[in-house]
Motif scaffolding. Structure first.
Motif, short mmCIF file in Angstrom:
data_model
loop_
_atom_site.label_atom_id
_atom_site.label_comp_id
_atom_site.label_asym_id
_atom_site.label_seq_id
_atom_site.Cartn_x
_atom_site.Cartn_y
_atom_site.Cartn_z
N THR A 62 0.82 -1.21 0.00
CA THR A 62 0.00 0.00 0.00
C THR A 62 0.85 1.25 0.00
O THR A 62 0.36 2.34 -0.29
CB THR A 62 -0.94 0.03 1.22
OG1 THR A 62 -0.16 0.01 2.41
CG2 THR A 62 -1.93 -1.09 1.18
N TYR A 83 -8.19 0.04 -0.41
CA TYR A 83 -9.56 -0.44 -0.63
C TYR A 83 -9.61 -1.69 -1.50
O TYR A 83 -10.59 -2.45 -1.45
CB TYR A 83 -10.46 0.67 -1.18
CG TYR A 83 -10.13 1.14 -2.58
CD1 TYR A 83 -10.64 0.48 -3.70
CD2 TYR A 83 -9.34 2.26 -2.78
CE1 TYR A 83 -10.33 0.91 -4.97
CE2 TYR A 83 -9.03 2.70 -4.05
CZ TYR A 83 -9.54 2.03 -5.14
OH TYR A 83 -9.25 2.46 -6.41
N LEU A 86 -9.46 -4.32 1.03
CA LEU A 86 -10.72 -4.31 1.79
C LEU A 86 -11.83 -5.03 1.02
O LEU A 86 -12.47 -5.94 1.55
CB LEU A 86 -11.14 -2.87 2.09
CG LEU A 86 -12.54 -2.72 2.69
CD1 LEU A 86 -12.57 -3.27 4.10
CD2 LEU A 86 -12.97 -1.27 2.66
N TYR A 87 -12.04 -4.65 -0.23
CA TYR A 87 -13.12 -5.26 -0.99
C TYR A 87 -12.83 -6.70 -1.39
O TYR A 87 -13.74 -7.52 -1.48
CB TYR A 87 -13.47 -4.40 -2.21
CG TYR A 87 -14.23 -3.16 -1.80
CD1 TYR A 87 -15.55 -3.25 -1.37
CD2 TYR A 87 -13.62 -1.92 -1.79
CE1 TYR A 87 -16.24 -2.14 -0.95
CE2 TYR A 87 -14.30 -0.80 -1.37
CZ TYR A 87 -15.61 -0.91 -0.96
OH TYR A 87 -16.30 0.20 -0.53
N THR A 141 -12.53 4.10 -9.37
CA THR A 141 -12.53 3.46 -8.05
C THR A 141 -13.66 2.45 -7.94
O THR A 141 -13.49 1.37 -7.38
CB THR A 141 -12.68 4.53 -6.95
OG1 THR A 141 -11.62 5.48 -7.11
CG2 THR A 141 -12.61 3.94 -5.57
N ARG A 142 -14.78 2.78 -8.51
CA ARG A 142 -15.94 1.88 -8.48
C ARG A 142 -15.66 0.58 -9.23
O ARG A 142 -15.98 -0.50 -8.76
CB ARG A 142 -17.15 2.59 -9.07
CG ARG A 142 -18.42 1.78 -8.98
CD ARG A 142 -19.59 2.54 -9.51
NE ARG A 142 -20.00 3.48 -8.48
CZ ARG A 142 -20.96 4.38 -8.63
NH1 ARG A 142 -21.57 4.48 -9.78
NH2 ARG A 142 -21.28 5.17 -7.66
N ALA A 145 -13.06 -1.45 -7.11
CA ALA A 145 -13.67 -2.00 -5.90
C ALA A 145 -14.61 -3.16 -6.25
O ALA A 145 -14.59 -4.20 -5.59
CB ALA A 145 -14.43 -0.91 -5.14
N SER A 148 -12.54 -6.16 -7.33
CA SER A 148 -11.87 -6.73 -6.15
C SER A 148 -12.83 -7.58 -5.33
O SER A 148 -12.47 -8.65 -4.84
CB SER A 148 -11.29 -5.61 -5.28
OG SER A 148 -10.30 -4.90 -5.97
#
Length: 185
Positions: A62, A83, A86-87, A141-142, A145, A148
């Protein structure tokens, strides 16, 4: 070459100590062979070390910890946004819970096997993110995410797809490459 002598091992049985002898020719190491990893001390220690190494790798990738590995800037292109992990992890959790809903009578071992996806999911999500960055200049980003999460949810499918992609890109090994060094033509 010296072999390890069979050792006695003390086990408790209802408060009394029972001594068991190793079978003739059996060494301490051979007692671990053929057993499930989660039933041996070396297997559990190895899994623990792998979890720690995974956590360190995630932290470094990261750019927050040891940013020198990601071009001295956490926002550098080599850095993986947190993220993504995370996802990917949330997708892995979604798989575990949905598999419990579908098959409520799972054994602890089956639950543990499904839980191992939580370790693989973030790593695969990071790999897919890097692959996505190779083909797309600036994915949203969408999109990242969502992909992912799907990678975490479908770990086995992702592994199979990446294996298929690698075979297409690098080709399958020929019969000659599969032979061992001891084989002759």
């Amino acid at each position: 070459m010296a072999t390890e002598e069979p050792e006695s091992e003390g086990q408790t049985d209802g408060g009394r100590t029972v001594t068991t002898e190793a079978a003739p020719g059996e060494t301490r190491t051979s007692r671990w062979l053929g057993k499930r990893w989660y039933r041996t001390t070396p297997g559990i220690v190895t899994a623990g070390v792998l979890v720690v190494l995974t956590a360190v790798g995630l932290a470094i990738s990261t750019g927050v910890v040891a940013p020198a590995f990601t071009e001295l800037d956490p926002s550098a292109e080599a850095a993986i946004p947190p993220y993504v992990y995370l996802y990917g992890g949330l997708g892995g959790l979604a798989y575990v819970f949905t598999s419990l809903v579908v098959e409520f009578e799972k054994t602890t071992e089956e639950l543990g096997r499904a839980g191992l996806r939580l370790l693989a999911a973030p790593l695969l999500a990071a790999g897919i993110y890097l692959l996505m960055r190779f083909f797309l200049d600036s994915p949203s980003t969408r999109q990242v995410a969502g992909l992912s999460f799907l990678v975490g949810l479908y770990v086995k499918v992702t592994i199979e797809a990446l294996g298929s992609l690698a075979r297409r890109l690098y080709g399958r090994p020929t019969g000659r490459a599969r032979r061992t060094d001891g084989d002759s033509e």
